[in-house]
Each structure stands twice: as C-alpha cells, then as structure tokens.
Design a protein around this motif. Structure first.
Motif, short mmCIF file in Angstrom:
data_model
loop_
_atom_site.label_atom_id
_atom_site.label_comp_id
_atom_site.label_asym_id
_atom_site.label_seq_id
_atom_site.Cartn_x
_atom_site.Cartn_y
_atom_site.Cartn_z
N UNK A 1 0.82 -1.21 0.00
CA UNK A 1 0.00 0.00 0.00
C UNK A 1 0.86 1.26 0.00
N UNK A 2 1.93 1.26 0.78
CA UNK A 2 2.80 2.43 0.84
C UNK A 2 3.51 2.68 -0.48
N UNK A 3 3.90 1.61 -1.16
CA UNK A 3 4.51 1.77 -2.49
C UNK A 3 3.50 2.33 -3.47
N UNK B 1 2.37 6.18 -1.62
CA UNK B 1 3.49 7.11 -1.42
C UNK B 1 3.01 8.44 -0.84
N UNK B 2 2.37 8.42 0.33
CA UNK B 2 1.79 9.65 0.88
C UNK B 2 2.86 10.61 1.39
N UNK B 3 2.51 11.89 1.39
CA UNK B 3 3.39 12.90 1.97
C UNK B 3 3.07 13.12 3.45
N UNK B 4 1.83 12.84 3.82
CA UNK B 4 1.38 13.02 5.20
C UNK B 4 0.63 11.77 5.64
N UNK C 1 6.84 3.52 6.57
CA UNK C 1 7.13 4.93 6.28
C UNK C 1 8.50 5.32 6.81
N UNK C 2 8.84 4.85 8.01
CA UNK C 2 10.15 5.16 8.60
C UNK C 2 11.27 4.52 7.78
N UNK C 3 11.06 3.28 7.35
CA UNK C 3 12.07 2.60 6.52
C UNK C 3 12.26 3.35 5.21
N UNK C 4 11.17 3.83 4.63
CA UNK C 4 11.26 4.62 3.39
C UNK C 4 12.10 5.87 3.62
N UNK D 1 15.63 6.80 1.80
CA UNK D 1 15.45 7.90 0.87
C UNK D 1 14.42 7.64 -0.21
N UNK D 2 13.49 6.74 0.04
CA UNK D 2 12.46 6.42 -0.96
C UNK D 2 11.36 7.47 -0.96
N UNK D 3 10.90 7.84 0.24
CA UNK D 3 9.83 8.82 0.37
C UNK D 3 9.83 9.35 1.80
N UNK D 4 9.65 10.66 1.94
CA UNK D 4 9.57 11.24 3.28
C UNK D 4 8.10 11.53 3.58
N UNK D 5 7.52 10.70 4.41
CA UNK D 5 6.12 10.88 4.82
C UNK D 5 6.11 11.42 6.25
N UNK D 6 5.47 12.57 6.44
CA UNK D 6 5.38 13.14 7.78
C UNK D 6 4.27 12.43 8.55
#
Length: 237
Positions: A151-153, A156-159, A175-178, A182-187
């Motif tokens: 789902x995260x792939x 790829x949410x920003x928030x 999300x933390x692993x991403x 450096x795959x995606x920075x999700x806050x």
C-alpha cells in the motif's frame, strides 16, 4: 612463496570485506540518526503554497474513527488531497463514515470534486485480532507488514494521520524505513485519543519510544509531563 602470496591476498580480501561492512553500517547508522533528528523538527509548509499534500488517514474502529472524523472536519481539505482512507479488513463501518464525510464535502462544493479533492478507500490486514493468540499473530503481523508495504509503495503519501489503532503501526514502520532509504519522506502525525489520560496507548508508546512520529499530540497536560517530547494541544473534541 605461492602460499605466502595466497595468504596475503586472503587477508587483504578479508580486511577489505570487513572495512566494507563497517562502512555500510556506519553510513546506515548516520542516516538513521539524521532521520531521527529531522523528524524531531518537521517542516512547516507555507500555508500560502498551492502544493497539494497526498494524505493517508488511518481509521480505527469505534471511538478512534469518531475522533478522526472530528479532526478531519477542521482539516484544510483543499490542501490535503488526495486523501487515502485505510481501515482494517474487518472494519467496514469506518470506511462508510469516511464516505459520508467526503460526500458531505462534495455537496457543500456543489459536486465539484476538483475543489475538494478525490478520496480513496482501502483496507489492510490486521496485525492481531481481538482475542487472537500471540503465537498465531506472528504470521498475521508479517502478512500485515507485507500488505502495508504494498500500500505504501502504491500510495506514497506525503502526510500520514493516525490516532490510535494498531493498524497504523505497520504503515508507520514502512514509512520510517522509506525515510531511512530515501524512498519517500512521509510526515507522521499522531493524535492520541482523549480517552488516554494517564498513559499513552501501545501504538502511541511505540511511535514515541522509537521516535517514528514527526509529531505526537496529547490532549491532557499530565501526558505532556510524563512524555516531554509530546505536544500538548488541549481537548480537541
């Protein structure tokens, strides 16, 4: 002579491998520390910016969903879109409540979906059902993590917004692993339930101790005193 050369080459290869492993581990640790440092000081987007932020909203059952819907009522819908609602695979009621909310937004905007932003509804496997044994939950947890990864792939949410259900833990871990790779920075923004007066819920405690949440909000001052890195915002309900 040949044996000596072979031994030297073998030692050199071993040393090179050891140095390579140490280098990789060092870079990884530095990256993790950087992510933790940056997460403690999340970016505050310029409110005047027209950039849309894709937002993943994790819904829990019962009171968790009710509290999240109340929070979403005051969310800047035009800014946080598209919105992806995720609930446990056995929880249909939460997604129905989210659909009611989104439909009311469309009605308020005269049906202009482009103004409010499209909404998507998804379900994810639970790590552990109520009453499930801890032994069998190992397999379901691995399945939930694999599903969360997919789902995260895809999203790829920003928030990421969450407020308590265990469903959010696999998502936040991914999300933390991403972030680390450096795959995606999700806050990640976590709002603790108002029902939690003296101590954090297990989900909140994990995110707090592991420093995975960019910001963790509590609604009671005694929680702020006990968990100083949390942000006290008063009662939101």
């Amino acid at each position: 002579m040949e044996n000596s050369i072979s031994n030297c080459l073998s030692v050199s290869a071993s040393n090179l491998t050891a140095l390579l492993v140490i280098g990789i581990v060092t870079v990884f640790v530095i990256r993790v520390l950087y992510v933790l440092h940056r997460s403690a000081r999340p970016r505050h987007p310029n409110s005047s910016s027209q950039q849309h932020l894709s937002t993943l909203i994790v819904l829990g059952s019962g009171g968790h969903t009710a509290e999240m819907i109340n929070l979403l009522n005051v969310l800047q819908k035009e800014r946080f879109k598209p919105r992806y609602y995720i609930a446990a695979a056995t929880d249909n009621m939460s997604l129905q409540k989210a659909q009611v909310l989104e439909n009311s937004l469309l009605d308020d905007q005269g049906g202009r979906e482009k103004v409010v932003g499209s909404a998507h509804y998804m379900q994810i496997y639970r790590s552990r059902e109520v009453g499930q044994s801890y032994l069998t939950s190992v397999g379901t947890t691995l399945l939930a993590i694999a599903h969360a990864l997919w789902l995260m792939i895809k999203i790829r949410p920003q928030v990421i917004l969450c407020n308590g259900p265990g469903t959010c833990i696999p998502i936040c871990v991914i999300a933390f692993i991403f972030k680390v790779f450096g795959i995606r920075w999700s806050y990640i923004f976590y709002v603790e339930s108002i029902a939690r007066v003296k101590r954090l819920s297990l989900s909140a405690l994990l995110l707090y101790k592991l420093r995975m949440a960019d910001q963790l909000f509590v609604q009671w001052p005694q929680l702020k005193n006990k968990y100083p890195r949390a942000h006290y915002v008063g009662r939101l309900m």
